[in-house]
Design a protein around this motif. Structure first.
Motif, PDB file in Angstrom:
ATOM      1  N   ALA A  74       6.079 -14.989  12.061  1.00 58.93           N
ATOM      2  CA  ALA A  74       6.529 -13.630  11.742  1.00 58.93           C
ATOM      3  C   ALA A  74       5.429 -12.584  11.919  1.00 58.93           C
ATOM      4  CB  ALA A  74       7.065 -13.581  10.307  1.00 58.93           C
ATOM      5  N   GLN A  75       4.183 -12.932  11.605  1.00 61.25           N
ATOM      6  CA  GLN A  75       3.165 -11.875  11.720  1.00 61.25           C
ATOM      7  C   GLN A  75       2.897 -11.528  13.182  1.00 61.25           C
ATOM      8  OE1 GLN A  75      -0.906 -11.902  10.567  1.00 61.25           O
ATOM      9  NE2 GLN A  75      -1.309 -14.011  11.094  1.00 61.25           N
ATOM     10  N   PHE A  79       3.758  -7.870  15.031  1.00 65.50           N
ATOM     11  CA  PHE A  79       2.684  -7.201  15.782  1.00 65.50           C
ATOM     12  C   PHE A  79       3.154  -6.823  17.192  1.00 65.50           C
ATOM     13  CE2 PHE A  79      -1.406  -7.904  18.302  1.00 65.50           C
ATOM     14  CZ  PHE A  79      -1.976  -6.702  17.957  1.00 65.50           C
ATOM     15  N   ILE A 191      -2.777  -2.862  -1.287  1.00 64.76           N
ATOM     16  CA  ILE A 191      -3.450  -3.623  -0.221  1.00 64.76           C
ATOM     17  C   ILE A 191      -3.159  -2.954   1.127  1.00 64.76           C
ATOM     18  CG2 ILE A 191      -3.627  -5.865   0.943  1.00 64.76           C
ATOM     19  CD1 ILE A 191      -2.647  -7.158  -1.749  1.00 64.76           C
ATOM     20  N   ARG A 214      -0.053  -3.090  14.623  1.00 62.89           N
ATOM     21  CA  ARG A 214      -1.010  -3.508  13.595  1.00 62.89           C
ATOM     22  C   ARG A 214      -0.544  -3.053  12.209  1.00 62.89           C
ATOM     23  NH1 ARG A 214      -4.540  -7.660  13.088  1.00 62.89           N
ATOM     24  NH2 ARG A 214      -6.465  -7.048  12.108  1.00 62.89           N
ATOM     25  N   GLN A 217       2.180  -5.444  11.090  1.00 61.60           N
ATOM     26  CA  GLN A 217       1.601  -6.728  10.697  1.00 61.60           C
ATOM     27  C   GLN A 217       0.810  -6.602   9.393  1.00 61.60           C
ATOM     28  OE1 GLN A 217      -1.962  -7.813  12.549  1.00 61.60           O
ATOM     29  NE2 GLN A 217      -1.370  -9.956  12.940  1.00 61.60           N
ATOM     30  N   ALA A 218       0.062  -5.518   9.257  1.00 62.89           N
ATOM     31  CA  ALA A 218      -0.753  -5.324   8.054  1.00 62.89           C
ATOM     32  C   ALA A 218       0.140  -5.143   6.826  1.00 62.89           C
ATOM     33  CB  ALA A 218      -1.672  -4.111   8.228  1.00 62.89           C
ATOM     34  N   LEU A 220       3.256  -6.241   6.473  1.00 63.40           N
ATOM     35  CA  LEU A 220       3.880  -7.548   6.232  1.00 63.40           C
ATOM     36  C   LEU A 220       2.912  -8.460   5.470  1.00 63.40           C
ATOM     37  CD1 LEU A 220       5.634  -9.634   9.073  1.00 63.40           C
ATOM     38  CD2 LEU A 220       4.269 -10.702   7.303  1.00 63.40           C
ATOM     39  N   MET A 221       1.676  -8.554   5.976  1.00 62.16           N
ATOM     40  CA  MET A 221       0.714  -9.445   5.330  1.00 62.16           C
ATOM     41  C   MET A 221       0.351  -8.960   3.926  1.00 62.16           C
ATOM     42  SD  MET A 221       0.480 -12.026   7.191  1.00 62.16           S
ATOM     43  CE  MET A 221      -0.647 -12.811   6.030  1.00 62.16           C
ATOM     44  N   VAL A 224       2.987 -10.360   1.741  1.00 62.08           N
ATOM     45  CA  VAL A 224       2.842 -11.818   1.635  1.00 62.08           C
ATOM     46  C   VAL A 224       1.637 -12.169   0.753  1.00 62.08           C
ATOM     47  CG1 VAL A 224       2.355 -13.919   2.958  1.00 62.08           C
ATOM     48  CG2 VAL A 224       4.014 -12.261   3.836  1.00 62.08           C
ATOM     49  N   LEU A 225       0.551 -11.449   0.926  1.00 63.78           N
ATOM     50  CA  LEU A 225      -0.657 -11.696   0.119  1.00 63.78           C
ATOM     51  C   LEU A 225      -0.397 -11.407  -1.359  1.00 63.78           C
ATOM     52  CD1 LEU A 225      -3.225 -10.140   2.608  1.00 63.78           C
ATOM     53  CD2 LEU A 225      -3.364 -12.491   1.757  1.00 63.78           C
ATOM     54  N   ALA A 228       1.540 -14.111  -2.866  1.00 62.61           N
ATOM     55  CA  ALA A 228       0.734 -15.330  -3.055  1.00 62.61           C
ATOM     56  C   ALA A 228      -0.268 -15.177  -4.189  1.00 62.61           C
ATOM     57  CB  ALA A 228       0.016 -15.680  -1.753  1.00 62.61           C
ATOM     58  N   LEU A 230      -2.762 -12.590  -4.454  1.00 64.73           N
ATOM     59  CA  LEU A 230      -3.959 -11.788  -4.221  1.00 64.73           C
ATOM     60  C   LEU A 230      -3.820 -10.481  -4.997  1.00 64.73           C
ATOM     61  CD1 LEU A 230      -6.458 -11.946  -1.847  1.00 64.73           C
ATOM     62  CD2 LEU A 230      -5.385  -9.746  -1.381  1.00 64.73           C
TER      63      LEU A 230
END
Lengths: 456, 456
Positions: A74-75, A79, A191, A214, A217-218, A220-221, A224-225, A228, A230
């Protein structure tokens, strides 16, 4: 409280809260984005980025690179699709702000919906609208309505606001689909906001669409982070040393966030009729009208001796490139735009290729173009004129450019744009099928099926 | 010309151009980074990020997540190792600038060296030094020597300069190893500089080390993208709407770039003796000295009734957190630092755990700490004092904190730090082996072997 208020509102938003007109423009935004992303895969920026990503790609992913048969993680899909969706400069724009809203949010969201599975059309649209509202509210909050001198305007001109706010939009949309709680989404937003992606200096290079990929993707992450575990700030947007104070001196985040759900930013979305910098669209509209008048009057457009345009000052600020040498640079050259509009009566992807930019007739005409700035002219307005060898003069005043908020593309025109744009790349049949799929997104029980369908 | 000059210099740099003292500090930087990255994998930020990345990881990669037996693709390894290397706030710092130079550059470079293979120790060190010089020159160029009021200082305080310059450092180092030409490296630098990662608001959360990981990954990908043909500006650093004008008003990029190869920024690198914000180190040094005096005089440190420190104003600006509740927050609390230094006579990772921060004796003592700001006190200086129940007073003036440029850790002390830090995590034997490997990096014919060796 801006970050918390935004997170709380976004997670609470349901499809049933969306008005009929919000749903309509959301669906148009989705399919306009899809057309750009599918067709955009052929653009050099997308191909180069995909080549670069190959060593880092999970080959058994289930998120599609639109326009191809490739499915990846997915990432990576977010992107590449993000780059593709903006590579043609043919996407969408917020009325009050140069944000292209769908790119970062849709690129992240579709990739995640395919990855997770079982996201239905209504959930998907609610998440999409939440992401768009998030990015546009914070964008409107920091972007000046008037361009003052000094560091403030320097900053807002220097950053590519689509991606600086798009990371947050993508994080909100993805965070909603992934089921983050309010505190997790606050952290995801923080984030995301700590990654300020996109500078104006990249315009006219492939780094401009890279910004959007970018950002997708940033964002999305970031979601996700945060999911998880973070940890991040709970106040990334409004904190004294956080996002809004870095990118602006304006401090009306709270006021903008307070209008969530009452003023729908997505209702102010507009769609580009021409694949180039939006600031030139009013002039292009006028020059195409002049072309059509010339045809009607049987005047030879190659006999034009001079071309003028009186425009909003941002036209020259953004597109004052008299000698572009690539199709990409042509998208940011008001002189090239004038020449193709007058010669061909249209400004489609065909008019912004390397070949078109290097065409000697185009080059000869663009050298005859003079553009002047006038503070009294609106962004969507233009006064254009030409003179022919025989002394004939034609002039047009465009009050509201085609594709502007006051003179929008209709759903039918958007469909034509999609079929033209996508048909060139994957053929008419698959283009028709993909338009049907994306424009029908609200009825899918699993949005992942939508992409599969048009690929078959 | 700054971008071009930097790219030209970086590509021309050879190992033979490095002086003996540059090589010595470069090797110390490499092994200090490795100790932090190996031990840092156990930190929550690294574990959370790794959990988040699992769905996106290429499982058959050949870049190592240090501290584990996992090998993944290079961009993931750069990301996780970058986070790990900064998660303990135990890494390195430039003398004149709060940049932690090795994190972004080493994290990207080692991952790429393992991925590509056949990079020898001399080539590796030349690329590492090129990356560090790049990031520090541009950092020094934009960071104010004095903290003025107004938006300028707000900006430089608001951005986490390690990662805002680290993307460029990583792009330069990786670009050199991947064999980019000058124009490609100019574009890689511009792509990297369009990603301004890191806000001060993240400090005290896991997003702070995330900045470093993301900078490493972003810089790595910028080089890979430029090599694959993604175009970018040739002047991303100095252009009117480029990096330096967004992050600062200072305009002495050219002057700093002109000193490349004559003033070695890496020679100004310093290594942290304590795993916490460097700004508190002078006070910690003093309090540890007071602890030692108290022990010698048989005074009971639990009978301290008040604690004072007169420090540089940035101490309170950065670490004024009287009630931290986690080990991570304790790293940014001068009150916690005072309590553990006085009670235990040391400030190692053990003193910055959640347990240590919540220890009731520590909590009781930190409530007795008063810190005042004094413009006349240097950053590496402190005046600390304590008073005991019986009226005894002890005071210390630290002129140059342990670990500062004027009072640096020796290579022997760095080895002890490494063995202590890494031994806690992977055991004494493997710690010794890994120290030998990293400190001997210059002699490897393939740096990829280095990591394999200590893993065996």
């Amino acid at each position: 409280m801006a970050t918390k208020s935004l997170a709380t509102w976004a997670l609470a938003l349901q499809f049933s809260n969306l008005t009929a007109s919000v749903i309509e423009i959301a669906v148009n935004s989705v399919s306009n984005w899809a057309g750009c992303a599918i067709a955009g895969y052929e653009q050099p920026a997308s191909v180069h980025a995909m080549d670069a990503m190959l060593p880092f790609v999970v080959p058994q992913g289930n998120s599609t690179i639109l326009g191809t048969d490739l499915s990846v993680d997915a990432q990576t899909a977010a992107f590449i699709n993000g780059i593709a969706s903006h590579a043609d400069d043919y996407d969408d724009t917020h009325r009050d702000n140069p944000i292209h809203p769908s790119g970062p949010v849709m690129s992240a969201l579709l990739a995640v919906a395919e990855w997770k599975g079982s996201v239905n059309g209504e959930e998907f649209l609610a998440a999409f609208v939440a992401g768009v509202e998030a990015e546009c509210k914070i964008g409107v909050a920091v972007f000046p309505e008037h361009y003052n001198v000094g560091w403030h305007s320097l900053l807002t001109f220097s950053l590519d606001i689509t991606s600086t706010v798009g990371t947050v939009g993508a994080a909100v949309a993805v965070g909603k689909i992934l089921g983050l709680d309010v505190a997790q989404l606050q952290q995801a937003i923080s984030i995301a906001s700590a990654q300020v992606i996109g500078m104006h200096e990249s315009f006219g290079t492939e780094t401009k669409p890279f910004h959007v990929g970018r950002a997708a993707q940033a964002g999305l992450m970031s979601a996700v982070l945060a999911k998880a575990g973070l940890t991040g700030s709970l106040e990334g947007l409004e904190a004294e040393r956080g996002w809004s104070h870095v990118v602006s001196t304006r401090e009306n985040l709270t006021a903008e966030i307070d209008t969530l759900g009452s003023v729908w930013e997505i209702s102010l979305n507009t769609f580009k009729p021409f694949p180039c910098d939006r600031i030139m669209h009013a002039a292009i509209d006028g020059w195409i009208q002049i072309h059509d008048q010339a045809v009607q009057k049987q005047l030879d457009v190659t006999k034009i001796t001079n071309v003028t345009a009186r425009c909003h000052p941002r036209v020259l600020f953004l597109t004052d490139d008299p000698e572009p040498t690539t199709g990409l640079a042509g998208k940011f050259s008001v002189y090239h735009a004038a020449a193709v509009s007058l010669l061909f009566g249209q400004a489609t992807p065909t008019q912004f290729t390397d070949e078109a930019v290097q065409n000697s007739t185009v080059v000869a005409l663009r050298e005859k173009v003079k553009v002047t700035s006038d503070d009294a002219v609106e962004e969507h307005e233009s006064f254009v004129a030409v003179e022919f060898e025989d002394g004939t003069k034609l002039e047009v005043h465009v009050e509201h450019a085609l594709g502007s908020y006051e003179n929008p593309l209709t759903t039918e025109q958007l469909k034509e744009k999609f079929l033209d744009q996508v048909g060139r790349v994957i053929g008419e049949d698959r283009a028709t099928k993909s338009y049907q799929s994306f424009s029908n997104i609200v009825n899918y029980t699993d949005v992942a099926d939508l992409v599969k369908e048009y690929k078959d």
